[in-house]
Scaffold this active site. Structure first.
Site, PDB file in Angstrom:
ATOM      1  N   ASN A   1      19.566  36.329  37.129  1.00 33.84           N
ATOM      2  CA  ASN A   1      20.902  35.846  36.771  1.00 33.84           C
ATOM      3  C   ASN A   1      21.075  34.513  37.501  1.00 33.84           C
ATOM      4  OD1 ASN A   1      23.663  35.517  36.456  1.00 33.84           O
ATOM      5  ND2 ASN A   1      24.095  37.699  36.700  1.00 33.84           N
TER       6      ASN A   1
ATOM      7  N   ARG B   1      19.942  36.141  32.138  1.00 36.59           N
ATOM      8  CA  ARG B   1      21.271  35.793  31.639  1.00 36.59           C
ATOM      9  C   ARG B   1      21.271  34.299  31.348  1.00 36.59           C
ATOM     10  NH1 ARG B   1      25.742  34.015  35.242  1.00 36.59           N
ATOM     11  NH2 ARG B   1      27.449  33.540  33.839  1.00 36.59           N
TER      12      ARG B   1
ATOM     13  N   HIS C   1      31.246  34.623  29.658  1.00 37.07           N
ATOM     14  CA  HIS C   1      31.359  35.917  30.374  1.00 37.07           C
ATOM     15  C   HIS C   1      31.215  37.099  29.408  1.00 37.07           C
ATOM     16  CE1 HIS C   1      34.060  33.642  33.447  1.00 37.07           C
ATOM     17  NE2 HIS C   1      32.813  33.700  33.914  1.00 37.07           N
TER      18      HIS C   1
ATOM     19  N   ASN D   1      34.600  33.652  40.348  1.00 33.52           N
ATOM     20  CA  ASN D   1      34.597  32.194  40.573  1.00 33.52           C
ATOM     21  C   ASN D   1      35.045  31.481  39.312  1.00 33.52           C
ATOM     22  OD1 ASN D   1      33.851  31.654  43.238  1.00 33.52           O
ATOM     23  ND2 ASN D   1      31.762  32.309  42.776  1.00 33.52           N
TER      24      ASN D   1
ATOM     25  N   ARG E   1      38.058  25.038  39.052  1.00 30.23           N
ATOM     26  CA  ARG E   1      38.377  24.499  37.712  1.00 30.23           C
ATOM     27  C   ARG E   1      39.829  24.808  37.389  1.00 30.23           C
ATOM     28  NH1 ARG E   1      33.603  27.653  34.751  1.00 30.23           N
ATOM     29  NH2 ARG E   1      33.230  28.498  36.812  1.00 30.23           N
TER      30      ARG E   1
ATOM     31  N   ARG F   1      40.572  34.985  48.586  1.00 29.09           N
ATOM     32  CA  ARG F   1      40.868  35.642  49.878  1.00 29.09           C
ATOM     33  C   ARG F   1      41.554  34.680  50.827  1.00 29.09           C
ATOM     34  NH1 ARG F   1      34.865  38.022  49.988  1.00 29.09           N
ATOM     35  NH2 ARG F   1      34.644  36.003  48.993  1.00 29.09           N
TER      36      ARG F   1
ATOM     37  N   GLY G   1      39.369  40.168  40.296  1.00 31.89           N
ATOM     38  CA  GLY G   1      39.912  41.291  39.525  1.00 31.89           C
ATOM     39  C   GLY G   1      39.658  42.632  40.198  1.00 31.89           C
TER      40      GLY G   1
ATOM     41  N   GLU H   1      26.854  42.966  35.190  1.00 29.43           N
ATOM     42  CA  GLU H   1      26.089  42.135  34.256  1.00 29.43           C
ATOM     43  C   GLU H   1      24.599  42.444  34.319  1.00 29.43           C
ATOM     44  OE1 GLU H   1      27.513  38.465  35.775  1.00 29.43           O
ATOM     45  OE2 GLU H   1      28.750  38.066  34.017  1.00 29.43           O
TER      46      GLU H   1
HETATM   47  P1  AMP Z   1      32.421  36.598  41.414  1.00 28.84           P
HETATM   48  O1  AMP Z   1      32.251  35.301  40.699  1.00 28.84           O
HETATM   49  O2  AMP Z   1      32.731  37.737  40.512  1.00 28.84           O
HETATM   50  O3  AMP Z   1      31.310  36.906  42.374  1.00 28.84           O
HETATM   51  O4  AMP Z   1      33.742  36.432  42.313  1.00 28.84           O
HETATM   52  C1  AMP Z   1      33.762  35.611  43.462  1.00 28.84           C
HETATM   53  C2  AMP Z   1      35.183  35.370  43.902  1.00 28.84           C
HETATM   54  O5  AMP Z   1      35.876  36.617  44.072  1.00 28.84           O
HETATM   55  C3  AMP Z   1      35.317  34.694  45.263  1.00 28.84           C
HETATM   56  O6  AMP Z   1      35.269  33.296  45.158  1.00 28.84           O
HETATM   57  C4  AMP Z   1      36.676  35.152  45.715  1.00 28.84           C
HETATM   58  O7  AMP Z   1      37.666  34.209  45.304  1.00 28.84           O
HETATM   59  C5  AMP Z   1      36.927  36.438  44.986  1.00 28.84           C
HETATM   60  N1  AMP Z   1      37.010  37.594  45.884  1.00 28.84           N
HETATM   61  C6  AMP Z   1      36.002  38.334  46.389  1.00 28.84           C
HETATM   62  N2  AMP Z   1      36.497  39.304  47.202  1.00 28.84           N
HETATM   63  C7  AMP Z   1      37.842  39.172  47.189  1.00 28.84           C
HETATM   64  C8  AMP Z   1      38.932  39.855  47.822  1.00 28.84           C
HETATM   65  N3  AMP Z   1      38.721  40.892  48.634  1.00 28.84           N
HETATM   66  N4  AMP Z   1      40.174  39.416  47.566  1.00 28.84           N
HETATM   67  C9  AMP Z   1      40.397  38.378  46.747  1.00 28.84           C
HETATM   68  N5  AMP Z   1      39.427  37.688  46.123  1.00 28.84           N
HETATM   69  C10 AMP Z   1      38.174  38.080  46.344  1.00 28.84           C
END
Ligand code: AMP
Length: 405
Positions: free
Chosen positions: A7, A98, A186, A217, A247, A290, A338, A389
């Site tokens: 990925n 992916r 996605h 992200n 973005r 966060r 989410g 994924e």
């Molecule tokens: P992903 O692209 O699915 O890996 O999501 C990454 C993003 O998830 C990070 O940049 C954070 O902004 C968000 N994230 C991860 N853990 C948390 C959390 N406990 N609370 C809020 N946002 C989170």
């Protein structure tokens, strides 16, 4: 069957080895082995995990050099050194990649051939950051696993069912003929979440109207009617729609014309739109939700503004997706924000009560994926589903291998 999934993201390289039987499994199975490289500016971090999700190797501050060289070293950890899980590379039965953008032609998962590789390269101009790294992954896998079948799954593929009114921009029709249209992204996770939601609720997918909120992200929504994507917030590129980490999502295109006329270059705008906007752009602090939530709790006004804009856009777009569906049975939250931010889920659902959404605040606060977080009398069922994924791609490889034999 040992299936390796690559990925390849613009700033990360995830890889996972799954051991799967010939039958498709209804529940996700954790990988035997996971390796991840992350690049942040000049810093490269490597993490390898075992099947229990325990970190078995971490190297920080490696100093980012040649990406392909680093990914090759990462994959060699599969069969060499203390993290080895197979004796030789030949034990891997298939590799799944992916690929972010399949363009108009590549929509179904398929075996990698010279023609397919070329077709992916042909659309790389639309998604240069993403498709180039996907191609590098294919080339590296061809070198390291020369006799192993490789398959590609496209993030745009699930949105092949978008109707014309959702797919075609209201510019000159000739744009559409040139390939300028909504593709959506996605898709691997949106599709997985729709199936998983039906499974968790014990309902038949064809009977459900679902909005899936992929908030990581990158952030996008999909309106899924009876299992088919009929609308989505990302468009020709992954810039459209929701506010994201760096973005800004949809904005008046007149802003861009104004900036181009007043001295900005196309490359400068590309950088601002992809890397300097969104949560980071507004807060001036961080692209990570966060950090935004923490700073907001500490009284930082710009962080609160960034959060408020994120929620405002998220709710407008969820309502727009519900309008496309002409109804809503299930709302799914998935991906980093989410799955993990009870604050985002709570703020969004509080505004969406008029659609028939009532959140169980206790469940929302202590959520573990995959769970329902709505109240018993909520007209719309709200679920948190972990993005899977890689597992989804591995399943697709099993399905395609079975078709070939
Ligand atoms: P992903 O692209 O699915 O890996 O999501 C990454 C993003 O998830 C990070 O940049 C954070 O902004 C968000 N994230 C991860 N853990 C948390 C959390 N406990 N609370 C809020 N946002 C989170």
């Amino acid at each position: 069957m040992k299936i390796l999934v690559l990925n390849s993201g613009s700033s990360t390289q995830k890889s996972a080895l799954f051991e799967l039987g010939p039958q498709l499994s209804p529940d996700p199975i954790p990988p035997l082995w996971e390796g991840k490289l992350e690049w942040d500016g000049n810093k490269e971090t490597l993490v390898v995990k075992n099947s229990a999700g325990k970190k078995i190797r971490t190297d920080g501050e490696l100093g980012a050099g040649d990406r392909t060289g680093s990914v090759e070293k990462l994959l060699q950890h599969l069969w060499t050194g203390p993290t080895a899980i197979v004796k030789t590379a030949t034990e891997v039965n298939a590799i799944g990649h992916r690929i972010v953008h399949g363009g108009a032609k590549l929509t179904e998962p398929t075996r990698v051939t010279t023609e397919v590789r070329q077709a992916i390269a042909d659309v790389a101009s639309i998604a240069p950051l993403h498709n180039q790294v996907g191609l590098q992954g294919i080339d590296l896998a061809t070198k390291l696993f020369p006799n192993t079948p490789q398959f590609v799954v496209f993030d745009t593929g699930f949105h092949r069912t978008l109707p014309d009114e959702a797919k075609i921009y209201a510019g000159p029709y000739s744009w559409y003929e040139q390939g300028i249209r909504r593709y959506g992204f996605h898709g691997i996770n949106h599709e997985y979440c729709a199936h998983r939601a039906a499974q968790l609720l014990g309902r038949e997918l064809p009977s459900l109207k679902i909005v899936t909120c992929h908030l990581g992200n990158g952030c996008s929504l999909a309106a899924i009617d009876g299992g088919k994507s009929i609308d989505t917030t990302m468009g020709f590129t992954p810039l459209e729609g929701l506010v994201m980490g760096t973005r800004g999502g949809s904005m008046d295109p007149g802003i861009l014309v104004h900036l181009l006329r007043t001295g900005s270059s196309a490359d400068g705008l590309d950088n601002i739109l992809n890397r300097q906007s969104g949560l980071l752009g507004v807060s001036g602090l961080s692209s990570d939700m966060r950090d935004i939530v923490q700073a907001m709790k500490n009284g930082n006004e710009k962080a609160k503004l960034a959060f408020d804009i994120f929620i405002h856009r998220l709710c407008s777009c969820i309502a727009a997706m519900a309008a496309s569906l002409q109804g809503l049975d299930v709302l799914v939250f998935t991906a980093g924000i989410g799955e993990n931010s009870s604050e985002v889920r709570s703020a969004a659902c509080a505004r969406l009560g008029f659609l028939g959404i009532s959140l169980n605040q206790g469940k929302n606060a202590g959520v573990r994926s995959d769970t329902e977080i709505s109240l018993g009398d909520s007209r719309v069922r709200v679920l948190v589903i972990r993005a899977q994924e890689d597992w989804s791609i591995a399943q697709t490889c099993i399905r395609l291998l079975a078709k070939e034999t």
